[in-house]
Design a protein around this motif. Structure first.
Motif, PDB file in Angstrom:
ATOM      1  N   CYS A   1       0.919  -1.522  -5.739  1.00 24.85           N
ATOM      2  CA  CYS A   1       1.181  -0.147  -5.303  1.00 24.85           C
ATOM      3  C   CYS A   1       2.167  -0.100  -4.151  1.00 24.85           C
TER       4      CYS A   1
ATOM      5  N   CYS B   1      -5.241  -4.162  -0.523  1.00 29.14           N
ATOM      6  CA  CYS B   1      -6.071  -3.256  -1.330  1.00 29.14           C
ATOM      7  C   CYS B   1      -7.194  -4.048  -2.017  1.00 29.14           C
TER       8      CYS B   1
ATOM      9  N   CYS C   1       0.042  -5.645  -2.819  1.00 25.03           N
ATOM     10  CA  CYS C   1      -0.506  -5.003  -4.008  1.00 25.03           C
ATOM     11  C   CYS C   1       0.632  -4.368  -4.817  1.00 25.03           C
TER      12      CYS C   1
ATOM     13  N   HIS D   1      -7.157   1.109  -4.445  1.00 25.97           N
ATOM     14  CA  HIS D   1      -6.200   0.969  -3.344  1.00 25.97           C
ATOM     15  C   HIS D   1      -6.829   1.279  -1.988  1.00 25.97           C
TER      16      HIS D   1
HETATM   17 ZN   LIG Z   1      -2.784  -1.092  -3.819  1.00 22.05          ZN
END
Ligand SMILES: [Zn+2]
Length: 315
Positions: free
Chosen positions: A169, A174, A167, A157
């Motif tokens: 996340c 990332c 992403c 990340h």
């Molecule tokens: Zn990420």
């Protein structure tokens, strides 16, 4: 004395009895009952008890994908398993007669590589695991870096593109979106769409319905220009990320593991080239090594066992 390592993956739970030299004495594996946290604790506990039987064992380490607290006991969050602030160390300790520690799986695999694999003669190593996503582990001055809360070294990340691709996340840009196995497939599809060197990729895609890691991996090994081009694009992104990491961590070696790393020098060459282009103080900065991981499937269990032994103060 021996220690036990358990690696809880998305599809299987692997366990091993491991010697102080990192050798596997005995092993076991079971399917992961994803979504059934209590059953996972049952399986892990009975696996530890079985592996322990008849041996002198000092501790057991359990590795899982997710954020693990700095005290090596609680999983804050695991993306593949339904764990939120799961006190895994306590649950397993209640069922087995050994000290238990919990670690992030990428950290465990990286530690094994540092102790017994590609990093074994060094003090500072950064590992990137190029699988479906991008995992990471950092060893500095002979110690595993976990960060202040235990959630450090999430190298996948690291942002390489401001406002780039979204992403999993929740952030954007990332390296996981540009340097992972999934990114390689996206790049291979893009090259197939463009025609030219992508004709063989387009042909394979229409024959199989879609491109997957196995197909693209075989085409890379066979030297198909389109597939190799996709891998080089991936390598350039990873090299750029390594240049940023080197500015912070200054490792002696970057180690690459995961499924995509079987491409060997075809992956390392574009990484090294792009790294040198992006390296701060280029020409004056000592150059780290770029190598492929040596411990492939066993790294998680071997590392988890060794980290448990260290935590128990027996090494
Ligand atoms: Zn990420």
């Amino acid at each position: 004395m021996h220690a036990i390592g358990i690696d809880i993956g998305g599809t299987k739970i692997a366990g091993a009895l491991v010697s102080e030299n990192g050798e596997i004495i005995a092993e076991d594996r079971q399917p992961t009952p994803a979504g059934d946290a209590a059953h996972i604790v049952d399986i892990v506990s009975s696996m530890i008890t079985r592996l322990q039987a008849g041996h002198e064992v000092v501790a057991a380490g359990v590795a899982a994908a997710g954020f693990v607290d700095a005290g090596q006991s609680t999983v804050y969050y695991a993306p593949n398993i339904d764990w939120r602030n799961e006190p895994l160390q306590r649950y397993i300790s209640e069922r087995v007669s050994l000290p238990i520690t919990v670690d992030n799986d990428a950290n465990a695999a990286g530690w094994a590589e540092f102790r017994f694999g590609a990093g074994r003669l060094l003090t500072d190593m950064t590992m990137l695991t190029i699988g479906t996503g991008v995992g990471g582990a950092i060893v500095t001055q002979g110690r595993l870096f976990r960060g202040g809360f235990g959630a450090g070294a999430e190298l996948g990340h690291l942002r390489v593109v401001p406002d780039g691709l979204p992403c999993g996340c929740g952030a954007r840009g990332c390296i996981e979106q540009y340097g992972s196995g999934r990114a390689l497939l996206r790049m291979a599809n893009g090259i197939a769409d463009a025609g030219g060197i992508g004709l063989a990729l387009a042909d394979a895609r229409s024959r199989h319905g879609e491109l997957n890691g196995t197909i693209v991996g075989e085409m890379i090994a066979a030297g198909d220009p389109g597939a190799v081009n996709a891998l080089q694009e991936l390598g350039r992104w990873l090299g750029q990320a390594c240049a940023s990491l080197a500015a912070v961590l200054d490792p002696q070696v970057f180690v690459f593991g995961g499924g995509v790393s079987v491409a060997g020098d075809l992956l390392l060459d574009p990484i090294r080239e792009s790294f040198l282009q992006h390296l701060p103080a280029r020409g004056y900065h000592p150059e780290p090594g770029f190598v492929i991981a040596e411990l492939v499937n066993d790294a998680g269990v071997v590392g988890a066992a060794d980290l448990a032994r260290i935590h128990a103060g027996r090494r």
